[in-house]
Design a protein around this motif. Structure first.
Motif, PDB file in Angstrom:
ATOM      1  N   SER A  67       0.841  -1.197   0.000  1.00 36.91           N
ATOM      2  CA  SER A  67       0.000   0.000   0.000  1.00 36.91           C
ATOM      3  C   SER A  67       0.874   1.244   0.000  1.00 36.91           C
ATOM      4  O   SER A  67       2.062   1.204   0.316  1.00 36.91           O
ATOM      5  CB  SER A  67      -0.914   0.009   1.232  1.00 36.91           C
ATOM      6  OG  SER A  67      -0.144   0.065   2.433  1.00 36.91           O
ATOM      7  N   ALA A  68       0.256   2.366  -0.351  1.00 39.03           N
ATOM      8  CA  ALA A  68       0.940   3.664  -0.355  1.00 39.03           C
ATOM      9  C   ALA A  68      -0.135   4.739  -0.326  1.00 39.03           C
ATOM     10  O   ALA A  68      -1.335   4.444  -0.278  1.00 39.03           O
ATOM     11  CB  ALA A  68       1.825   3.810  -1.598  1.00 39.03           C
ATOM     12  N   GLY A  69       0.286   5.985  -0.373  1.00 39.28           N
ATOM     13  CA  GLY A  69      -0.686   7.071  -0.412  1.00 39.28           C
ATOM     14  C   GLY A  69      -1.415   7.160  -1.730  1.00 39.28           C
ATOM     15  O   GLY A  69      -2.418   7.865  -1.846  1.00 39.28           O
ATOM     16  N   PHE A  70      -0.925   6.422  -2.738  1.00 42.79           N
ATOM     17  CA  PHE A  70      -1.551   6.438  -4.057  1.00 42.79           C
ATOM     18  C   PHE A  70      -1.292   5.096  -4.743  1.00 42.79           C
ATOM     19  O   PHE A  70      -0.490   4.292  -4.284  1.00 42.79           O
ATOM     20  CB  PHE A  70      -1.015   7.590  -4.901  1.00 42.79           C
ATOM     21  CG  PHE A  70       0.489   7.687  -4.919  1.00 42.79           C
ATOM     22  CD1 PHE A  70       1.239   6.973  -5.832  1.00 42.79           C
ATOM     23  CD2 PHE A  70       1.155   8.483  -3.997  1.00 42.79           C
ATOM     24  CE1 PHE A  70       2.626   7.027  -5.843  1.00 42.79           C
ATOM     25  CE2 PHE A  70       2.548   8.560  -4.000  1.00 42.79           C
ATOM     26  CZ  PHE A  70       3.285   7.831  -4.923  1.00 42.79           C
ATOM     27  N   HIS A  71      -2.013   4.851  -5.831  1.00 44.11           N
ATOM     28  CA  HIS A  71      -1.873   3.630  -6.641  1.00 44.11           C
ATOM     29  C   HIS A  71      -2.151   2.373  -5.830  1.00 44.11           C
ATOM     30  O   HIS A  71      -1.371   1.418  -5.837  1.00 44.11           O
ATOM     31  CB  HIS A  71      -0.490   3.540  -7.282  1.00 44.11           C
ATOM     32  CG  HIS A  71      -0.145   4.666  -8.184  1.00 44.11           C
ATOM     33  ND1 HIS A  71       1.021   4.732  -8.903  1.00 44.11           N
ATOM     34  CD2 HIS A  71      -0.813   5.812  -8.476  1.00 44.11           C
ATOM     35  CE1 HIS A  71       1.071   5.849  -9.597  1.00 44.11           C
ATOM     36  NE2 HIS A  71      -0.044   6.526  -9.350  1.00 44.11           N
ATOM     37  N   ASN A  72      -3.283   2.357  -5.137  1.00 43.48           N
ATOM     38  CA  ASN A  72      -3.687   1.187  -4.366  1.00 43.48           C
ATOM     39  C   ASN A  72      -4.630   0.265  -5.127  1.00 43.48           C
ATOM     40  O   ASN A  72      -5.019  -0.782  -4.592  1.00 43.48           O
ATOM     41  CB  ASN A  72      -4.360   1.631  -3.061  1.00 43.48           C
ATOM     42  CG  ASN A  72      -3.372   2.249  -2.095  1.00 43.48           C
ATOM     43  OD1 ASN A  72      -2.491   1.579  -1.579  1.00 43.48           O
ATOM     44  ND2 ASN A  72      -3.496   3.544  -1.862  1.00 43.48           N
ATOM     45  N   GLY A  73      -5.012   0.629  -6.360  1.00 48.26           N
ATOM     46  CA  GLY A  73      -6.008  -0.182  -7.042  1.00 48.26           C
ATOM     47  C   GLY A  73      -7.285  -0.202  -6.212  1.00 48.26           C
ATOM     48  O   GLY A  73      -7.728   0.818  -5.719  1.00 48.26           O
ATOM     49  N   GLY A  74      -7.889  -1.387  -6.062  1.00 45.42           N
ATOM     50  CA  GLY A  74      -8.998  -1.502  -5.129  1.00 45.42           C
ATOM     51  C   GLY A  74     -10.290  -2.067  -5.648  1.00 45.42           C
ATOM     52  O   GLY A  74     -11.182  -2.394  -4.860  1.00 45.42           O
ATOM     53  N   ARG A  75     -10.435  -2.220  -6.966  1.00 42.34           N
ATOM     54  CA  ARG A  75     -11.706  -2.744  -7.461  1.00 42.34           C
ATOM     55  C   ARG A  75     -11.714  -4.261  -7.357  1.00 42.34           C
ATOM     56  O   ARG A  75     -10.743  -4.932  -7.734  1.00 42.34           O
ATOM     57  CB  ARG A  75     -11.915  -2.325  -8.921  1.00 42.34           C
ATOM     58  CG  ARG A  75     -13.344  -2.550  -9.428  1.00 42.34           C
ATOM     59  CD  ARG A  75     -14.316  -1.597  -8.776  1.00 42.34           C
ATOM     60  NE  ARG A  75     -13.991  -0.211  -9.070  1.00 42.34           N
ATOM     61  CZ  ARG A  75     -14.617   0.817  -8.527  1.00 42.34           C
ATOM     62  NH1 ARG A  75     -15.601   0.611  -7.655  1.00 42.34           N
ATOM     63  NH2 ARG A  75     -14.272   2.062  -8.834  1.00 42.34           N
ATOM     64  N   ILE A  76     -12.797  -4.828  -6.843  1.00 44.21           N
ATOM     65  CA  ILE A  76     -12.989  -6.268  -6.817  1.00 44.21           C
ATOM     66  C   ILE A  76     -14.353  -6.591  -7.415  1.00 44.21           C
ATOM     67  O   ILE A  76     -15.299  -5.813  -7.313  1.00 44.21           O
ATOM     68  CB  ILE A  76     -12.860  -6.854  -5.397  1.00 44.21           C
ATOM     69  CG1 ILE A  76     -13.853  -6.193  -4.426  1.00 44.21           C
ATOM     70  CG2 ILE A  76     -11.435  -6.735  -4.888  1.00 44.21           C
ATOM     71  CD1 ILE A  76     -13.856  -6.835  -3.032  1.00 44.21           C
ATOM     72  N   ALA A  77     -14.440  -7.764  -8.040  1.00 42.99           N
ATOM     73  CA  ALA A  77     -15.698  -8.183  -8.661  1.00 42.99           C
ATOM     74  C   ALA A  77     -15.649  -9.674  -8.911  1.00 42.99           C
ATOM     75  O   ALA A  77     -14.586 -10.236  -9.211  1.00 42.99           O
ATOM     76  CB  ALA A  77     -15.927  -7.440  -9.977  1.00 42.99           C
ATOM     77  N   PHE A  78     -16.796 -10.317  -8.783  1.00 40.86           N
ATOM     78  CA  PHE A  78     -16.905 -11.720  -9.153  1.00 40.86           C
ATOM     79  C   PHE A  78     -17.188 -11.827 -10.639  1.00 40.86           C
ATOM     80  O   PHE A  78     -18.053 -11.131 -11.181  1.00 40.86           O
ATOM     81  CB  PHE A  78     -18.009 -12.405  -8.347  1.00 40.86           C
ATOM     82  CG  PHE A  78     -17.572 -12.788  -6.967  1.00 40.86           C
ATOM     83  CD1 PHE A  78     -16.893 -13.985  -6.751  1.00 40.86           C
ATOM     84  CD2 PHE A  78     -17.816 -11.957  -5.883  1.00 40.86           C
ATOM     85  CE1 PHE A  78     -16.472 -14.343  -5.473  1.00 40.86           C
ATOM     86  CE2 PHE A  78     -17.399 -12.302  -4.608  1.00 40.86           C
ATOM     87  CZ  PHE A  78     -16.726 -13.504  -4.405  1.00 40.86           C
ATOM     88  N   GLY A  79     -16.443 -12.711 -11.299  1.00 41.16           N
ATOM     89  CA  GLY A  79     -16.628 -12.911 -12.725  1.00 41.16           C
ATOM     90  C   GLY A  79     -17.711 -13.928 -13.024  1.00 41.16           C
ATOM     91  O   GLY A  79     -18.263 -14.576 -12.117  1.00 41.16           O
ATOM     92  N   PRO A  80     -18.029 -14.100 -14.303  1.00 41.93           N
ATOM     93  CA  PRO A  80     -19.028 -15.100 -14.701  1.00 41.93           C
ATOM     94  C   PRO A  80     -18.647 -16.518 -14.285  1.00 41.93           C
ATOM     95  O   PRO A  80     -19.522 -17.390 -14.197  1.00 41.93           O
ATOM     96  CB  PRO A  80     -19.073 -14.966 -16.230  1.00 41.93           C
ATOM     97  CG  PRO A  80     -18.496 -13.625 -16.531  1.00 41.93           C
ATOM     98  CD  PRO A  80     -17.508 -13.350 -15.452  1.00 41.93           C
TER      99      PRO A  80
END
Length: 368
Positions: free
Chosen positions: A156-169
């Motif tokens: 982790s950092a103050g920026f560029h943490n990504g973060g999106r999660i989703a279940f695929g088909p």
């Protein structure tokens, strides 16, 4: 908590009492939604971007958005660590949980959320968050109990943490991560940073991944914040560029998308790197959330303060068009609801936007 809605929240508390489902969620309730009823919507129709409805306002950096089987929305607030429940007809969002261990700093905090594809039997919700030592994915039962960490060790950092999660088909859990400012990690197959990960619901490397025993599905990413599938199961992702070009990518297993060697379109090094489908100048996009309805991708832009619509045709894309430009400010997350309506979250209270009265808000565009 910001004073812009504190008085309204206190009124809600005095009238209705605490709405939390466990003791960890004590605190002021969020400001109320505005829509008492909403326009009808059809899953087979196209979202009407001229028919926006404001469902809720006064939220604290709403980041994650996911839908329960009955159509209620769960909203994750980045800085407060709260998860709110909002019914499709609007009204006052109900605080259902405060996630413990959230270290909100910079772009980090409580980020993406996803609802288990078997929620009706397991009642599980997943969340991507910044903790003291790392970014991690947890899961918990919505009806109570302690959270369980299913994947950790994402720098982790103050920026560029990504973060999106989703279940695929396929029922697997996908996660978009960032390079946390260490660009070399994006090309390191042993690091979870700068990747799209594919996990089992228990957080293990998913069967059929490009490398057996590895969670990495694709690599060479800078900061992935949007994931969505089309009707044929193709995975698309949005990615922040550095100084020049933001991207939409068609994600294929095992492919290397070039960062930090390539930003946007560039030399593929004889096919080693995979180029993007679409690029924009950074000032026009900073693409965050991504949703697909029919043959159109909808991309929420932060710095660009607009919603991009992108026609999809199999593995190719048409010419993007800017919609809602400068109307609502920074747009963070976009999702398609079970009834086909398009939901948007604004992100003007994240420290980088011009705060409008009522920010941040949840918007709905019925499909008809």
């Amino acid at each position: 908590m910001r004073s812009i809605w504190a008085a309204t929240a206190m009124t809600v508390l005095l009238a209705a009492g605490a709405a939390a489902c466990d003791s960890s969620s004590a605190g002021p309730a969020p400001a109320g939604g505005l829509a008492g009823s909403t326009a009808s919507s059809s899953p087979s129709a196209t979202p009407d971007l001229e028919a926006g409805e404001e469902l809720a306002r006064g939220l604290d950096v709403p980041w994650g958005l996911a839908f329960l089987p009955g159509g209620d929305a769960l909203i994750a607030e980045r800085d407060s660590g709260r998860i709110l429940r909002l019914r499709p007809g609007g009204g006052t969002p109900e605080q259902v949980r405060t996630v413990p261990g959230v270290a909100a700093r910079g772009e980090g905090g409580l980020l993406g959320i996803a609802v288990s594809p078997t929620f009706s039997s397991d009642n599980l919700v997943y969340a991507y968050l910044t903790a003291d030592a790392d970014n991690r994915i947890i899961r918990f039962r919505l009806d109570g109990g302690d959270p369980e960490t299913v994947f950790d060790g994402i720098a982790s950092a103050g920026f560029h943490n990504g973060g999106r999660i989703a279940f695929g088909p396929d029922g697997m859990l996908y996660a978009g991560t960032g390079d946390a400012g260490e660009t070399s990690t994006s090309q390191d197959p042993a690091s979870p940073n700068g990747k799209i990960l594919r996990l089992t619901p228990e957080g293990k490397p998913a069967p059929g991944n490009p490398t057996t025993g590895s969670p990495v599905y694709s690599l060479g990413h800078r900061n992935v914040q949007g994931l969505a599938w089309d009707a044929d199961g193709r995975l698309f992702a949005t990615e922040f560029g550095q100084n020049e070009l933001d991207e939409v990518n068609l994600i294929q297993p095992g492919r290397n998308y070039g960062w930090p060697e390539v930003e946007g379109d560039g030399d593929t090094a004889g096919g080693r790197y995979t180029g993007p489908l679409v690029t924009w100048p950074v000032r026009e996009a900073s693409p965050s959330g991504l949703a697909i309805s029919g043959g159109t991708a909808y991309i929420a832009a932060l710095r660009g303060e607009r919603l991009w619509t992108l026609p999809l045709n199999g593995d190719t894309a048409g010419e993007p068009a800017a919609r809602l430009q400068d109307r609502y400010g920074r747009l963070r997350t976009v999702q398609v609801a079970p009834d086909g309506a398009l939901w948007l979250t604004t992100s003007n209270t994240d420290g980088r936007g011009d705060i409008r009265e009522g920010d941040d808000r949840i918007l709905r565009f019925p499909a008809r």
